[in-house]
Design an enzyme around this catalytic site. Structure first.
Site, PDB file in Angstrom:
ATOM      1  N   CYS A   1     -27.224  55.101  56.587  1.00  0.00           N
ATOM      2  CA  CYS A   1     -27.446  56.700  56.278  1.00  0.00           C
ATOM      3  C   CYS A   1     -28.675  56.902  55.386  1.00  0.00           C
ATOM      4  O   CYS A   1     -28.019  56.800  54.288  1.00  0.00           O
ATOM      5  CB  CYS A   1     -26.208  57.335  56.472  1.00  0.00           C
ATOM      6  SG  CYS A   1     -26.688  59.265  56.050  1.00  0.00           S
TER       7      CYS A   1
ATOM      8  N   CYS B   1     -27.353  59.686  53.128  1.00  0.00           N
ATOM      9  CA  CYS B   1     -26.298  59.259  52.162  1.00  0.00           C
ATOM     10  C   CYS B   1     -26.653  58.257  50.943  1.00  0.00           C
ATOM     11  O   CYS B   1     -26.157  58.611  49.834  1.00  0.00           O
ATOM     12  CB  CYS B   1     -25.408  58.268  52.804  1.00  0.00           C
ATOM     13  SG  CYS B   1     -24.454  58.846  54.391  1.00  0.00           S
TER      14      CYS B   1
END
Length: 179
Positions: free
Chosen positions: A102, A105
């Site tokens: 991600c 993230c």
């Protein structure tokens, strides 16, 4: 770094010259400056005294870290230990659920570490990589989207799919409201 003083005691930040510093300050008639570490905080304490025993000058200086590295939770047992310690010490925790694939993230993590420095040592920040832990732990956290930031009691959560500065502000508000 040196801080000028009206007497010969000088406070400076140099770990390699502690012995020389102690010798110089005691030769100057001071009680000495000594570094005291507490976690990642560096505290310098010192009191300068004249021979008559009267207090001449004192100092207390704390250097807060600019970021605090979040600790990883790698399994169900570690999560239980973190939550148990949190309750035992009455120290709130923030858990960032991330995935290694991600991009948001990965981008958000250093920003959360800077936020962790603001609340250090009152609040502890952790992260869980959902690809490295059992799915039972992910289900326990009721996490379906990444990144998800939760408080340790699962009272509040933020799903951080938008701009990082907005997520950080939402986390800050969550901390102030719930913790």
């Amino acid at each position: 770094m040196a801080i000028p003083a009206s007497n010969p005691c000088v406070l400076y930040r140099d770990f390699g010259h502690r012995e020389r510093q102690s010798a110089a300050s005691s030769a100057a008639g001071c009680g000495g400056w000594s570094p005291v570490t507490s976690g990642s905080l560096l505290t310098w304490r010192g009191v300068c005294r004249r021979r008559r025993g009267d207090l001449r000058a004192g100092a207390f200086w704390i250097a807060k870290p600019s970021s605090v590295e979040m600790e990883e939770i790698g399994g169900m047992e570690e999560m239980d230990e973190v939550l148990r310690r949190s309750k035992e010490l009455s120290q709130p925790v923030i858990i960032d659920w991330i995935a290694s694939w991600c991009r948001k993230c990965i981008y958000l993590k250093p920003k959360l570490e800077k936020l962790a420095a603001e609340f250090h040592p009152r609040i502890k920040f952790y992260f869980v990589d959902v690809n490295k832990v059992p799915q039972a732990l992910v289900k326990r956290g009721n996490v379906s989207k990444m990144p998800t930031i939760q408080d340790g009691e699962w009272k509040a959560e933020i799903i951080g799919g938008h701009k990082a500065w907005l997520v950080i502000e939402e986390v800050r508000e969550m901390i102030q409201k719930n913790i």
